[in-house]
Structure formats: C-alpha cells, structure tokens
Design an enzyme around this catalytic site. Structure first.
Site, PDB file in Angstrom:
ATOM      1  N   ASP A 122       1.026  -1.102  -0.015  1.00  0.00           N
ATOM      2  CA  ASP A 122      -0.180  -0.328   0.085  1.00  0.00           C
ATOM      3  C   ASP A 122       0.527   1.314   0.053  1.00  0.00           C
ATOM      4  OD1 ASP A 122      -3.186   0.449   0.829  1.00  0.00           O
ATOM      5  OD2 ASP A 122      -1.687   2.398   0.352  1.00  0.00           O
ATOM      6  N   ILE A 123       0.118   2.315  -0.871  1.00  0.00           N
ATOM      7  CA  ILE A 123       1.242   3.298  -1.013  1.00  0.00           C
ATOM      8  C   ILE A 123       0.756   3.468   0.422  1.00  0.00           C
ATOM      9  CG2 ILE A 123      -0.619   5.020  -2.055  1.00  0.00           C
ATOM     10  CD1 ILE A 123       1.769   5.661  -3.925  1.00  0.00           C
ATOM     11  N   ASN A 170     -13.429  -3.381   2.404  1.00  0.00           N
ATOM     12  CA  ASN A 170     -13.962  -2.398   2.648  1.00  0.00           C
ATOM     13  C   ASN A 170     -14.549  -2.548   1.457  1.00  0.00           C
ATOM     14  OD1 ASN A 170     -12.364  -1.422   5.499  1.00  0.00           O
ATOM     15  ND2 ASN A 170     -11.466  -0.431   4.253  1.00  0.00           N
ATOM     16  N   GLY A 200     -15.103   3.070   3.724  1.00  0.00           N
ATOM     17  CA  GLY A 200     -14.528   4.005   3.525  1.00  0.00           C
ATOM     18  C   GLY A 200     -13.297   3.150   2.635  1.00  0.00           C
ATOM     19  N   SER A 206     -12.321   3.808  -1.069  1.00  0.00           N
ATOM     20  CA  SER A 206     -11.311   4.770  -3.021  1.00  0.00           C
ATOM     21  C   SER A 206     -11.206   4.153  -3.519  1.00  0.00           C
ATOM     22  CB  SER A 206     -10.497   4.975  -1.167  1.00  0.00           C
ATOM     23  OG  SER A 206      -9.043   4.684  -1.585  1.00  0.00           O
ATOM     24  N   HIS A 217     -10.224  -5.028  -3.436  1.00  0.00           N
ATOM     25  CA  HIS A 217      -9.124  -5.454  -3.220  1.00  0.00           C
ATOM     26  C   HIS A 217      -9.152  -6.115  -0.945  1.00  0.00           C
ATOM     27  CE1 HIS A 217      -9.968  -1.493  -2.240  1.00  0.00           C
ATOM     28  NE2 HIS A 217      -9.818  -0.890  -1.542  1.00  0.00           N
ATOM     29  N   HIS A 266      -6.899  -5.894   2.325  1.00  0.00           N
ATOM     30  CA  HIS A 266      -5.892  -5.325   2.499  1.00  0.00           C
ATOM     31  C   HIS A 266      -5.228  -6.548   3.351  1.00  0.00           C
ATOM     32  CE1 HIS A 266      -7.662  -0.864   2.231  1.00  0.00           C
ATOM     33  NE2 HIS A 266      -8.034  -1.526   2.009  1.00  0.00           N
TER      34      HIS A 266
HETATM   35  P1  AMP Z   1     -10.044   1.721  -0.002  1.00  0.00           P
HETATM   36  O1  AMP Z   1      -9.766   2.524   1.215  1.00  0.00           O
HETATM   37  O2  AMP Z   1     -10.020   0.696   1.347  1.00  0.00           O
HETATM   38  O3  AMP Z   1     -10.192   1.790  -0.344  1.00  0.00           O
HETATM   39  O4  AMP Z   1      -8.013   1.031   0.050  1.00  0.00           O
HETATM   40  C1  AMP Z   1      -7.327   1.363  -1.082  1.00  0.00           C
HETATM   41  C2  AMP Z   1      -5.915   1.422  -0.568  1.00  0.00           C
HETATM   42  O5  AMP Z   1      -5.398   1.565  -2.377  1.00  0.00           O
HETATM   43  C3  AMP Z   1      -5.027   3.004  -0.051  1.00  0.00           C
HETATM   44  O6  AMP Z   1      -5.748   2.516   1.255  1.00  0.00           O
HETATM   45  C4  AMP Z   1      -4.283   3.516  -0.607  1.00  0.00           C
HETATM   46  O7  AMP Z   1      -3.653   4.076   0.473  1.00  0.00           O
HETATM   47  C5  AMP Z   1      -3.977   2.441  -1.130  1.00  0.00           C
HETATM   48  N1  AMP Z   1      -3.457   3.136  -2.882  1.00  0.00           N
HETATM   49  C6  AMP Z   1      -4.511   3.795  -3.476  1.00  0.00           C
HETATM   50  N2  AMP Z   1      -2.677   3.874  -4.624  1.00  0.00           N
HETATM   51  C7  AMP Z   1      -2.439   3.931  -4.510  1.00  0.00           C
HETATM   52  C8  AMP Z   1      -1.236   2.868  -5.391  1.00  0.00           C
HETATM   53  N3  AMP Z   1      -1.047   3.879  -6.553  1.00  0.00           N
HETATM   54  N4  AMP Z   1       0.222   1.846  -4.615  1.00  0.00           N
HETATM   55  C9  AMP Z   1      -0.638   1.499  -3.673  1.00  0.00           C
HETATM   56  N5  AMP Z   1      -1.329   1.746  -3.669  1.00  0.00           N
HETATM   57  C10 AMP Z   1      -2.793   2.500  -3.514  1.00  0.00           C
END
Ligand code: AMP
Length: 117
Positions: free
Chosen positions: A31-32, A90, A96, A98, A103, A105
């Site tokens: 995760d970034i 999520n 939450g 996004s 995916h 986590h």
């Molecule tokens: P969610 O809030 O469950 O949809 O998780 C989305 C996750 O994607 C968040 O934890 C972000 O930090 C992660 N994320 C967004 N863009 C990237 C990226 N380019 N590379 C890795 N993780 C990312």
C-alpha cells in the site's frame, strides 16, 4: 471502454509497483500509504468493483484472494499465533472504500485494535 482503476494499471504494469505476490488470478503489492509496518493489498486481476458485487462465477477469484493472503502471511512469518495479521475489505462509503476495484488489505507488524475505528 470504462476507465482503468489505479490497481488495474499496476497489474498491467502501466504504473510501477513491485509485486510481492502474483498468480493467475491475483496480484499483491505494498500500500502506498501504509497504516501498519506491513500493509499489502491483494487484488484480483479481474476487475470486481467491490465484494458485494461479486457473482457466483467469481468464486474461484474470491478464494484465490484469501489463499494468497495466507501464503503472503506465511512468507512474512506472521502466521504464528503469538504474531498474527488482519485482513480487511472495505465496501462503500461507510467502510471508507476509496478505490473501486476489490482488494484485501493485509495488515501486520503491530498490535491491531478491536473494534476498528
Ligand atoms: P480502500 O480505502 O479500502 O479503498 O483502500 C484503498 C487503498 O489503496 C488505500 O489504502 C490507499 O493507500 C491505496 N492506494 C491508492 N493508490 C495506490 C497506489 N498507487 N499504490 C498502492 N496503494 C495505493
């Protein structure tokens, strides 16, 4: 054609992100914006927007996500009961979400509180 998600671009190698795991059905990368010392995202290669929109034909893909999580956790050495890890999915605004590409986590490396915030 609908716009690619950021995760689809990572899987298609259009955005650089080292894969920590890959098989026919899923890929995983860090995760970034990590919220734990280990924070890995496990993503299906097929774009399923969110878990509540998966259909019966996605059964193998959904299983592959959890099997991959177990393999990654084992490789990280966190499967022992005195260590541990957490998997989170999520779905939607209240959770939450996004990124509209299913995916899982995988969080590990510190004590995680329950209930989550
Ligand atoms: P969610 O809030 O469950 O949809 O998780 C989305 C996750 O994607 C968040 O934890 C972000 O930090 C992660 N994320 C967004 N863009 C990237 C990226 N380019 N590379 C890795 N993780 C990312």
């Amino acid at each position: 054609m609908s716009k690619k998600t950021i995760f689809q671009k990572i899987i298609d190698r259009e955005i650089p992100a080292p894969l920590v795991y890959e098989d026919d059905l899923v890929a995983a990368f860090n995760d970034i914006n990590p919220v734990a010392p280990t924070h890995i995202l496990i993503v299906p290669k097929k774009v399923i927007p969110r878990v509540g929109e998966a259909v019966a034909e996605d059964q193998a893909t959904l299983g592959a996500l959890l099997l991959a999580a177990g393999k990654i956790a084992d490789k990280l050495g966190v499967t022992a009961r005195d260590k541990g890890f957490r998997l989170v999915i999520n779905h939607g605004r209240d959770a939450g979400e996004s990124v509209p590409h299913l995916h899982v986590h995988l969080l590990a490396g510190r004590r995680l509180e329950w209930p989550p915030g």
